[in-house]
Design a protein around this motif. Structure first.
Motif, PDB file in Angstrom:
ATOM      1  N   PRO A  68       0.804  -1.231   0.000  1.00 13.20           N
ATOM      2  CA  PRO A  68       0.000   0.000   0.000  1.00 13.20           C
ATOM      3  C   PRO A  68       0.834   1.277   0.000  1.00 13.20           C
ATOM      4  O   PRO A  68       0.505   2.223  -0.715  1.00 13.20           O
ATOM      5  CB  PRO A  68      -0.833  -0.127   1.287  1.00 13.20           C
ATOM      6  N   ASN A  69       1.901   1.314   0.788  1.00 16.20           N
ATOM      7  CA  ASN A  69       2.689   2.547   0.865  1.00 16.20           C
ATOM      8  C   ASN A  69       3.359   2.865  -0.456  1.00 16.20           C
ATOM      9  O   ASN A  69       3.398   4.023  -0.902  1.00 16.20           O
ATOM     10  CB  ASN A  69       3.727   2.438   1.981  1.00 16.20           C
ATOM     11  N   LEU A  70       3.900   1.837  -1.103  1.00 16.03           N
ATOM     12  CA  LEU A  70       4.595   2.064  -2.361  1.00 16.03           C
ATOM     13  C   LEU A  70       3.633   2.544  -3.441  1.00 16.03           C
ATOM     14  O   LEU A  70       3.926   3.515  -4.157  1.00 16.03           O
ATOM     15  CB  LEU A  70       5.291   0.782  -2.806  1.00 16.03           C
ATOM     16  N   VAL A  71       2.488   1.886  -3.581  1.00 13.62           N
ATOM     17  CA  VAL A  71       1.526   2.291  -4.614  1.00 13.62           C
ATOM     18  C   VAL A  71       0.965   3.681  -4.310  1.00 13.62           C
ATOM     19  O   VAL A  71       0.789   4.506  -5.218  1.00 13.62           O
ATOM     20  CB  VAL A  71       0.407   1.245  -4.753  1.00 13.62           C
ATOM     21  N   ASN A  72       0.694   3.969  -3.048  1.00 19.22           N
ATOM     22  CA  ASN A  72       0.220   5.307  -2.680  1.00 19.22           C
ATOM     23  C   ASN A  72       1.247   6.365  -3.045  1.00 19.22           C
ATOM     24  O   ASN A  72       0.905   7.455  -3.515  1.00 19.22           O
ATOM     25  CB  ASN A  72      -0.080   5.376  -1.183  1.00 19.22           C
ATOM     26  N   GLU A  73       2.512   6.053  -2.827  1.00 20.96           N
ATOM     27  CA  GLU A  73       3.586   6.983  -3.170  1.00 20.96           C
ATOM     28  C   GLU A  73       3.610   7.258  -4.671  1.00 20.96           C
ATOM     29  O   GLU A  73       3.773   8.407  -5.107  1.00 20.96           O
ATOM     30  CB  GLU A  73       4.931   6.391  -2.729  1.00 20.96           C
ATOM     31  N   ILE A  74       3.424   6.223  -5.482  1.00 23.20           N
ATOM     32  CA  ILE A  74       3.437   6.392  -6.938  1.00 23.20           C
ATOM     33  C   ILE A  74       2.236   7.210  -7.397  1.00 23.20           C
ATOM     34  O   ILE A  74       2.352   8.130  -8.223  1.00 23.20           O
ATOM     35  CB  ILE A  74       3.471   5.022  -7.632  1.00 23.20           C
ATOM     36  N   CYS A 104       1.133   3.573 -17.147  1.00 17.70           N
ATOM     37  CA  CYS A 104       2.547   3.857 -16.867  1.00 17.70           C
ATOM     38  C   CYS A 104       2.805   3.853 -15.358  1.00 17.70           C
ATOM     39  O   CYS A 104       3.845   3.367 -14.898  1.00 17.70           O
ATOM     40  CB  CYS A 104       2.954   5.192 -17.471  1.00 17.70           C
ATOM     41  N   ALA A 105       1.864   4.401 -14.573  1.00 18.05           N
ATOM     42  CA  ALA A 105       1.996   4.356 -13.113  1.00 18.05           C
ATOM     43  C   ALA A 105       1.949   2.914 -12.629  1.00 18.05           C
ATOM     44  O   ALA A 105       2.701   2.515 -11.715  1.00 18.05           O
ATOM     45  CB  ALA A 105       0.903   5.183 -12.449  1.00 18.05           C
ATOM     46  N   ALA A 106       1.069   2.093 -13.247  1.00 18.96           N
ATOM     47  CA  ALA A 106       0.991   0.675 -12.875  1.00 18.96           C
ATOM     48  C   ALA A 106       2.290  -0.041 -13.223  1.00 18.96           C
ATOM     49  O   ALA A 106       2.763  -0.903 -12.465  1.00 18.96           O
ATOM     50  CB  ALA A 106      -0.186   0.022 -13.586  1.00 18.96           C
ATOM     51  N   ALA A 107       2.889   0.308 -14.366  1.00 17.74           N
ATOM     52  CA  ALA A 107       4.146  -0.308 -14.762  1.00 17.74           C
ATOM     53  C   ALA A 107       5.272   0.034 -13.789  1.00 17.74           C
ATOM     54  O   ALA A 107       6.109  -0.812 -13.453  1.00 17.74           O
ATOM     55  CB  ALA A 107       4.519   0.139 -16.177  1.00 17.74           C
ATOM     56  N   VAL A 108       5.282   1.264 -13.309  1.00 14.05           N
ATOM     57  CA  VAL A 108       6.285   1.656 -12.310  1.00 14.05           C
ATOM     58  C   VAL A 108       6.094   0.848 -11.034  1.00 14.05           C
ATOM     59  O   VAL A 108       7.065   0.363 -10.429  1.00 14.05           O
ATOM     60  CB  VAL A 108       6.190   3.174 -12.023  1.00 14.05           C
ATOM     61  N   ALA A 109       4.842   0.701 -10.609  1.00 16.35           N
ATOM     62  CA  ALA A 109       4.571  -0.086  -9.398  1.00 16.35           C
ATOM     63  C   ALA A 109       5.034  -1.525  -9.576  1.00 16.35           C
ATOM     64  O   ALA A 109       5.665  -2.112  -8.683  1.00 16.35           O
ATOM     65  CB  ALA A 109       3.081  -0.028  -9.063  1.00 16.35           C
ATOM     66  N   ALA A 110       4.720  -2.124 -10.742  1.00 14.26           N
ATOM     67  CA  ALA A 110       5.141  -3.506 -10.999  1.00 14.26           C
ATOM     68  C   ALA A 110       6.666  -3.625 -10.981  1.00 14.26           C
ATOM     69  O   ALA A 110       7.229  -4.578 -10.424  1.00 14.26           O
ATOM     70  CB  ALA A 110       4.587  -3.971 -12.346  1.00 14.26           C
ATOM     71  N   TYR A 111       7.326  -2.668 -11.572  1.00 12.27           N
ATOM     72  CA  TYR A 111       8.799  -2.668 -11.612  1.00 12.27           C
ATOM     73  C   TYR A 111       9.383  -2.581 -10.208  1.00 12.27           C
ATOM     74  O   TYR A 111      10.307  -3.318  -9.851  1.00 12.27           O
ATOM     75  CB  TYR A 111       9.267  -1.502 -12.479  1.00 12.27           C
ATOM     76  N   ARG A 112       8.816  -1.696  -9.398  1.00 11.57           N
ATOM     77  CA  ARG A 112       9.396  -1.451  -8.078  1.00 11.57           C
ATOM     78  C   ARG A 112       9.145  -2.591  -7.102  1.00 11.57           C
ATOM     79  O   ARG A 112       9.918  -2.782  -6.158  1.00 11.57           O
ATOM     80  CB  ARG A 112       8.888  -0.118  -7.530  1.00 11.57           C
ATOM     81  N   VAL A 113       8.080  -3.369  -7.318  1.00 13.01           N
ATOM     82  CA  VAL A 113       7.844  -4.515  -6.429  1.00 13.01           C
ATOM     83  C   VAL A 113       8.464  -5.793  -6.974  1.00 13.01           C
ATOM     84  O   VAL A 113       8.402  -6.846  -6.336  1.00 13.01           O
ATOM     85  CB  VAL A 113       6.340  -4.742  -6.169  1.00 13.01           C
ATOM     86  N   GLY A 114       9.053  -5.717  -8.165  1.00 11.54           N
ATOM     87  CA  GLY A 114       9.703  -6.886  -8.746  1.00 11.54           C
ATOM     88  C   GLY A 114       8.776  -7.833  -9.468  1.00 11.54           C
ATOM     89  O   GLY A 114       9.134  -8.988  -9.726  1.00 11.54           O
ATOM     90  N   SER A 115       7.582  -7.364  -9.852  1.00 11.23           N
ATOM     91  CA  SER A 115       6.649  -8.213 -10.578  1.00 11.23           C
ATOM     92  C   SER A 115       7.093  -8.357 -12.031  1.00 11.23           C
ATOM     93  O   SER A 115       7.605  -7.412 -12.630  1.00 11.23           O
ATOM     94  CB  SER A 115       5.248  -7.604 -10.530  1.00 11.23           C
ATOM     95  N   ASP A 116       6.875  -9.534 -12.612  1.00 10.24           N
ATOM     96  CA  ASP A 116       7.207  -9.737 -14.020  1.00 10.24           C
ATOM     97  C   ASP A 116       5.977  -9.648 -14.910  1.00 10.24           C
ATOM     98  O   ASP A 116       6.011 -10.037 -16.085  1.00 10.24           O
ATOM     99  CB  ASP A 116       7.909 -11.081 -14.233  1.00 10.24           C
TER     100      ASP A 116
END
Length: 415
Positions: A68-74, A104-116
């Motif tokens: 939650p914190n990471l996605v809220n930050e993005i 693009c915001a979703a892609a950043v979130a996926a990148y930062r959490v390590g999702s493929d």
């Protein structure tokens, strides 16, 4: 809603980290409301990117449950906020728009959490902008697929052709840390500003870092409340061109967390700029939830720091900013010696009088809401207390001479 205690602490000029976090939490909620409005409007209009935007939002929601914190930050990143507002306006007015950029915001979130997970994102003018990360240049493509650290054929790593990462500045002193993104790539970094620069070169970035490191030592040790506010409120710095009058700075109204500034001449100038602009950041966030002025776009009022007449809303912004500047010089006097001490006393004397005068203009304008009257009175009360503090006579004379010169120049232009 904002607590009464937080409102009054902000009105007195401060508030601290807790007040900023309260403002930020309310801001995040407003951004989510705007995003939902954008999704609905894109769907209603049958926009070709409506599905892409919806898929991006679905991914953001799924990632938010675990992070939650990471996605809220993005989602609260300044250029995301500015883009959402702009795009929603474009959709409502039937103008060309790219609601799919939410992916693009979703892609950043996926990148930062390590999702493929692969995310389809839109390319605009041959590029994909990833908020807070950087810009990927693409050729002759309307969309690109983002996954495993790649956009299309571009790998997101320093030095990779086609990928231009954003750089960051860091500082820590006395347990107070700050991190700024140098936002010199996103087209929404300073909406409406004509003074943004292109990308800073590496030498300039090192210079900014050196100045910040020195400035932050002073801020954390002497201006600690302001330092905690800056750390919590400001996440991005947008480079601006220097004007004919030297160093410039500014804060976009609807991009919470971003400020613009030209290359700071030195640590003291940067520290004062941060103290000034964090006031604008706080007040702009507050005005989104609590109206303080009645509608009045007429530029009629004298501002002792501007060459042009100001409307009431602009005068309120300036008064609050110079309340912060006054507080900065009030403390800075404690550590300066010789000519620098005289300067600090003179600046303190000049701006406490200027801000007090502007606060009286605001109170007498009959263009404040009830909450606006409370806010201005609290500002004025702080300044009245500071007005009783000792300043050397020579500093008083300097302050008065500068104030008289400014007023005389203003009258010659506008009488």
């Amino acid at each position: 809603m904002l607590s009464e205690r937080t409102f009054l602490s902000l009105a007195r000029g401060g508030g601290g980290e807790k007040a900023v976090e309260e403002l930020r939490a309310i801001h995040r909620g407003r951004v989510l409301v705007l995003i939902r409005g954008l999704l609905d409007k894109a769907q209603e209009a049958g926009h070709p990117e409506a599905g892409m935007a919806a898929d991006g939002f679905e991914l953001l929601n799924s990632l938010r449950r675990a992070h939650p914190n990471l996605v809220n930050e993005i989602l609260a990143y300044p250029t995301v906020t500015a883009w959402v507002r702009r795009t929603l306006t474009e959709l409502r007015e039937g103008r060309p728009s790219h609601p799919g950029r939410l992916a693009c915001a979703a892609a950043v979130a996926a990148y930062r959490v390590g999702s493929d997970r692969a995310v389809v994102v839109p390319a605009e003018n041959g590029a994909v902008v990833l908020p807070g990360l950087g810009r990927a240049t693409l050729l002759d493509r309307a969309t690109a697929e983002f996954g495993s650290g790649r956009v299309g054929h571009v790998t997101l790593s320093d030095g990779e052709p086609g990928w231009t990462p954003l750089r960051t500045l860091h500082a820590r002193h006395d347990g107070i840390a700050v991190r700024f993104v140098i936002e010199d790539g996103d087209p929404d970094r300073m909406p409406g500003a004509g003074t943004v620069t292109g990308r800073l070169d590496d030498l300039a970035v090192r210079q900014w870092q050196d100045v910040l490191s020195e400035a932050w030592q002073s801020m954390a040790s002497l201006h600690w409340t302001t330092a905690t506010e800056v750390s919590a409120a400001i996440t991005a710095l947008t480079p601006l061109r220097t004007s004919g009058n030297g160093h410039v700075s500014g804060t976009p109204t609807h991009a919470f967390g971003n400020i613009g500034l030209s290359t700071p001449p030195g640590p003291l100038e940067l520290a004062e700029t941060l103290a000034h602009e964090v006031q604008h950041v706080k007040l702009s966030a507050l005005l989104e939830i609590v109206p303080l002025t009645l509608r009045d776009d007429r530029p009629l009022h004298y501002a002792p720091w501007r060459p042009d007449p100001r409307p009431i809303a602009g005068l309120l912004q300036g008064t609050y900013a110079y309340l912060g500047v006054t507080g900065f010089w009030r403390r800075q006097r404690e550590v300066e010696r010789g000519n620098q001490a005289l300067r600090a006393h003179s600046e303190f004397a000049r701006w406490r009088e200027a801000a007090g005068q502007a606060a009286r203009t605001l109170a007498d304008s009959e263009r404040l809401t009830d909450m606006g009257m409370v806010f201005v009175e609290e500002m004025a009360r702080t300044l009245r207390v500071w007005r009783r503090e000792y300043v050397p006579p020579v500093a008083h004379r300097n302050a008065r001479a500068n104030a008289d010169e400014h007023r005389s120049s203003w009258r010659s232009r506008h009488s």
